[in-house]
Design a protein around this motif. Structure first.
Motif, PDB file in Angstrom:
ATOM      1  N   CYS A 122       0.819  -1.225   0.000  1.00 30.83           N
ATOM      2  CA  CYS A 122       0.000   0.000   0.000  1.00 30.83           C
ATOM      3  C   CYS A 122       0.848   1.268   0.000  1.00 30.83           C
ATOM      4  CB  CYS A 122      -0.940   0.019   1.199  1.00 30.83           C
ATOM      5  SG  CYS A 122      -0.070   0.209   2.772  1.00 30.83           S
ATOM      6  N   GLY A 123       2.162   1.106   0.238  1.00 30.57           N
ATOM      7  CA  GLY A 123       3.058   2.274   0.206  1.00 30.57           C
ATOM      8  C   GLY A 123       3.498   2.772   1.565  1.00 30.57           C
ATOM      9  N   LYS A 124       3.071   2.100   2.627  1.00 31.33           N
ATOM     10  CA  LYS A 124       3.390   2.635   3.967  1.00 31.33           C
ATOM     11  C   LYS A 124       4.885   2.598   4.274  1.00 31.33           C
ATOM     12  CE  LYS A 124       1.943  -1.711   6.222  1.00 31.33           C
ATOM     13  NZ  LYS A 124       1.851  -2.494   4.978  1.00 31.33           N
ATOM     14  N   SER A 125       5.562   1.493   3.903  1.00 34.44           N
ATOM     15  CA  SER A 125       7.012   1.424   4.162  1.00 34.44           C
ATOM     16  C   SER A 125       7.765   2.388   3.243  1.00 34.44           C
ATOM     17  CB  SER A 125       7.540   0.002   3.952  1.00 34.44           C
ATOM     18  OG  SER A 125       7.071  -0.822   4.982  1.00 34.44           O
ATOM     19  N   THR A 126       7.295   2.494   2.021  1.00 32.92           N
ATOM     20  CA  THR A 126       7.911   3.442   1.076  1.00 32.92           C
ATOM     21  C   THR A 126       7.814   4.861   1.638  1.00 32.92           C
ATOM     22  OG1 THR A 126       7.345   2.070  -0.823  1.00 32.92           O
ATOM     23  CG2 THR A 126       7.712   4.403  -1.261  1.00 32.92           C
ATOM     24  N   PHE A 127       6.656   5.172   2.177  1.00 32.46           N
ATOM     25  CA  PHE A 127       6.458   6.527   2.726  1.00 32.46           C
ATOM     26  C   PHE A 127       7.368   6.741   3.943  1.00 32.46           C
ATOM     27  CE2 PHE A 127       3.792   9.774   4.996  1.00 32.46           C
ATOM     28  CZ  PHE A 127       3.960  10.768   4.037  1.00 32.46           C
ATOM     29  N   LEU A 128       7.484   5.713   4.778  1.00 33.97           N
ATOM     30  CA  LEU A 128       8.351   5.814   5.964  1.00 33.97           C
ATOM     31  C   LEU A 128       9.800   6.070   5.549  1.00 33.97           C
ATOM     32  CD1 LEU A 128       8.243   5.088   9.202  1.00 33.97           C
ATOM     33  CD2 LEU A 128       9.437   3.034   8.461  1.00 33.97           C
ATOM     34  N   ARG A 129      10.221   5.338   4.522  1.00 35.18           N
ATOM     35  CA  ARG A 129      11.628   5.434   4.105  1.00 35.18           C
ATOM     36  C   ARG A 129      11.960   6.777   3.461  1.00 35.18           C
ATOM     37  NH1 ARG A 129      11.044  -0.174   2.329  1.00 35.18           N
ATOM     38  NH2 ARG A 129      10.735   0.631   0.233  1.00 35.18           N
ATOM     39  N   LEU A 130      10.928   7.544   3.117  1.00 35.51           N
ATOM     40  CA  LEU A 130      11.186   8.891   2.583  1.00 35.51           C
ATOM     41  C   LEU A 130      11.867   9.778   3.621  1.00 35.51           C
ATOM     42  CD1 LEU A 130       7.821   9.946   0.894  1.00 35.51           C
ATOM     43  CD2 LEU A 130      10.021   9.693  -0.268  1.00 35.51           C
ATOM     44  N   PHE A 131      11.541   9.514   4.914  1.00 36.20           N
ATOM     45  CA  PHE A 131      11.935  10.465   5.948  1.00 36.20           C
ATOM     46  C   PHE A 131      13.422  10.430   6.294  1.00 36.20           C
ATOM     47  CE2 PHE A 131       7.365   9.707   7.568  1.00 36.20           C
ATOM     48  CZ  PHE A 131       6.866  10.531   6.571  1.00 36.20           C
ATOM     49  N   ASN A 132      14.118   9.353   5.888  1.00 32.97           N
ATOM     50  CA  ASN A 132      15.586   9.432   6.000  1.00 32.97           C
ATOM     51  C   ASN A 132      16.254   9.069   4.674  1.00 32.97           C
ATOM     52  OD1 ASN A 132      15.300   6.703   5.982  1.00 32.97           O
ATOM     53  ND2 ASN A 132      16.664   6.320   7.723  1.00 32.97           N
ATOM     54  N   ARG A 133      15.473   9.258   3.622  1.00 34.32           N
ATOM     55  CA  ARG A 133      15.958   9.099   2.248  1.00 34.32           C
ATOM     56  C   ARG A 133      16.532   7.717   1.967  1.00 34.32           C
ATOM     57  NH1 ARG A 133      18.562  14.626  -0.038  1.00 34.32           N
ATOM     58  NH2 ARG A 133      19.193  13.097  -1.603  1.00 34.32           N
ATOM     59  N   MET A 134      15.910   6.712   2.574  1.00 30.45           N
ATOM     60  CA  MET A 134      16.353   5.346   2.300  1.00 30.45           C
ATOM     61  C   MET A 134      15.988   4.920   0.888  1.00 30.45           C
ATOM     62  SD  MET A 134      17.868   3.868   4.879  1.00 30.45           S
ATOM     63  CE  MET A 134      17.537   2.129   4.919  1.00 30.45           C
ATOM     64  N   ASN A 135      14.952   5.569   0.314  1.00 26.28           N
ATOM     65  CA  ASN A 135      14.550   5.204  -1.050  1.00 26.28           C
ATOM     66  C   ASN A 135      15.597   5.625  -2.083  1.00 26.28           C
ATOM     67  OD1 ASN A 135      11.998   4.044  -0.394  1.00 26.28           O
ATOM     68  ND2 ASN A 135      11.208   6.099  -0.050  1.00 26.28           N
ATOM     69  N   ASP A 136      16.463   6.563  -1.685  1.00 33.99           N
ATOM     70  CA  ASP A 136      17.497   7.024  -2.623  1.00 33.99           C
ATOM     71  C   ASP A 136      18.371   5.859  -3.095  1.00 33.99           C
ATOM     72  OD1 ASP A 136      16.477   9.353  -1.687  1.00 33.99           O
ATOM     73  OD2 ASP A 136      18.411  10.318  -1.307  1.00 33.99           O
ATOM     74  N   LEU A 137      18.442   4.827  -2.233  1.00 31.04           N
ATOM     75  CA  LEU A 137      19.345   3.711  -2.535  1.00 31.04           C
ATOM     76  C   LEU A 137      18.762   2.763  -3.577  1.00 31.04           C
ATOM     77  CD1 LEU A 137      20.217   2.949   1.209  1.00 31.04           C
ATOM     78  CD2 LEU A 137      21.520   4.359  -0.402  1.00 31.04           C
ATOM     79  N   ILE A 138      17.481   2.980  -3.904  1.00 33.68           N
ATOM     80  CA  ILE A 138      16.830   2.078  -4.864  1.00 33.68           C
ATOM     81  C   ILE A 138      16.890   2.698  -6.257  1.00 33.68           C
ATOM     82  CG2 ILE A 138      14.645   0.940  -5.447  1.00 33.68           C
ATOM     83  CD1 ILE A 138      13.942   1.226  -2.410  1.00 33.68           C
TER      84      ILE A 138
END
Lengths: 256, 226
Positions: free
Chosen positions: A46-62
């Protein structure tokens, strides 16, 4: 529960995120309050973990991630080019579903971060290690084995050690991605008690699949579905009288 | 997705409905026994009290099981809470029917009063409130529930009038003191049944609309600050 006047720490405005061509978040706008526990719930994907990972830019690694909209923490745009991501991740700690202690001693796991930050004196490190292990409710269980390998701890102890390790670099925000989903009920209860205690000093955002856990530990709950934020309110409201039928259907298990 | 919860909740709702029928029957029989000086009807109310009590215990156990095993939330939580409260209200209404039946038996031993205070009218309104309040819950009709709340003032007025008339009768005709006292007792019990029926209607509004309408307030659930 903190009242309406508590400060907003994280502001997400019209955030959308794509993994390549797949849109994972659609126009999510949300404000997260200081020293409160905010839970994200919703079905898998649903995007909840993706949204969480925005807050310390963990998605940048993907690879292939594209983000629009804005996320600010304490008024600072955390996606601006000049931002020091290492500094952001010090300020915004993360606890993962599976505990991931370093293959080092209990002591070294906690002292690692402060040491990298330049703290060398043994007495200072000792004080930090004890403070963080106490804050994570682990001290009494490990104080006689500080120099034993962290990998010898139980799963629940390892998870609390990871929390102690995150606390050692003095974060302001703790992100927790299903921190108790791999733990037995007793260890889960300890983590939940810990979350409740830690919110006195930290802003905590937790992703959980366990609805009862969200209702037990959080002050605010956000329900996500297919990349959208469907409903976000105080937890007692969400679990007694949600406004939207989709939320009600999900939390009562009628969904799908 | 059909949930196992639905079947369980349907079973307990049916049990509550059967209890409600029994309670309505007891209230009707107790009022008839007083107004018609029918001691057999009064005795039937006393004999049936244990049935209502057993319903209450059974539904209490169902509710405990729901909380322990299902951890209901949102509309499910409100429904289980409403069932729990209505169960308790029905048991208390049953107790008031028993009180009226006991008054009936005492009253039947005395010379009849030529003219009863306005108990006929009060009985009619209270019995109607009980039926409609229960109907509102079982048919999820919160508008019907709200309509029952409006009857409160009329019941209070009738209760006061019956008490004053009964006192007046006792003063002017001392031979009718005991009869007048029984009238006051019945009126007080009717007033309580009306109040408990109102509570049942309030539970339906809580269940259906997530609003608390107790004590002449009307607030969203949960009220804040928590």
């Amino acid at each position: 529960m903190e009242d309406e006047i508590s400060k907003i720490v994280i502001r997400a405005a019209a955030v959308s995120l794509w993994y390549g061509a797949k849109r994972a978040l659609s126009d999510v706008t949300m404000e997260i309050r200081e020293k409160c526990v905010t839970a994200f719930i919703g079905p898998s994907g649903c995007g909840k973990s993706t949204f969480l990972r925005l807050f310390n830019r963990m998605n940048d690694l993907i690879e292939g991630v594209r983000i629009t909209g804005s996320v600010t923490i304490d008024g600072t745009d955390i996606y601006r080019d000049s931002l020091d991501v290492v500094d952001l991740r010090r300020k915004v700690g993360m606890i993962f579903q599976k505990s991931n202690p370093f293959p080092k001693s209990v002591y070294e796991n906690v002292a690692y971060g402060p040491r990298i930050q330049g703290i060398k004196r043994k007495s200072d490190l000792d004080a930090i290690v004890e403070r963080c292990l106490r804050q994570s409710a682990l001290w009494d269980e490990v104080k006689d084995g500080l120099y034993h390998s962290a990998l010898g701890l139980s799963g629940g102890q390892q998870q609390r050690l990871c929390i102690a390790r995150a606390l050692a670099v003095k974060p302001e925000i703790l992100l927790m991605d299903e921190p108790a989903s791999a733990l037995d009920p007793l260890s889960t209860a300890k983590i939940e008690e810990l979350i409740y205690t830690l919110k006195t000093d930290y802003t905590i955002v937790i992703v959980t699949h366990n609805m009862q856990q969200a209702s037990r530990v959080s002050d605010y709950t956000a329900f996500f579905y297919m990349g959208e934020l469907v409903e976000y309110d105080k937890t007692p409201v969400m679990f007694t009288s949600p406004k939207l039928k989709r939320t009600e259907d999900y939390i009562t298990g009628r969904f799908g | 997705m059909e949930r196992h919860f639905e079947k369980e909740i349907q079973q307990v709702t049916e049990r509550l409905s059967a209890m409600a029928e029994q309670v309505k029957e007891s209230v009707t029989a107790s009022l008839h026994s007083f107004l018609a000086r029918d001691t057999a009807a009064a005795q039937s109310v006393l004999d049936n009290e244990h049935v209502i009590n057993e319903f209450e215990i059974g539904i209490d156990n169902d509710v405990v099981r729901f909380f322990a095993l299902r951890q209901p939330v949102a509309v499910d939580l409100r429904l289980v809470l409403a069932i729990q409260k209505i169960n308790n209200e029905l048991e208390r209404i049953g107790d008031h029917a028993v009180n009226i039946a006991e008054s009936s038996k005492r009253y039947a031993m005395l010379d009849p009063m030529r003219e009863l205070p306005d108990l006929f009218r009060m009985s009619e309104i209270v019995a109607g409130m009980l039926v409609k309040s229960l109907e509102s819950f079982f048919t999820k009709n919160s508008e019907l529930a709200r309509a029952q709340l409006l009857q409160d003032d009329e019941i209070d007025r009738l209760n006061r009038a019956i008490i004053l008339t009964s006192i007046d009768i006792a003063k002017t005709t001392p031979a009718l003191i005991e009869q007048a006292i029984e009238c006051i007792r019945v009126s007080k019990n009717l007033e309580r049944i009306a109040d408990l029926s109102t509570n049942i209607a309030e539970e339906e509004i809580f269940h259906d609309q997530a609003r608390m309408v107790k004590h002449r307030t009307d607030t969203i659930v949960p009220p804040f600050p928590m």
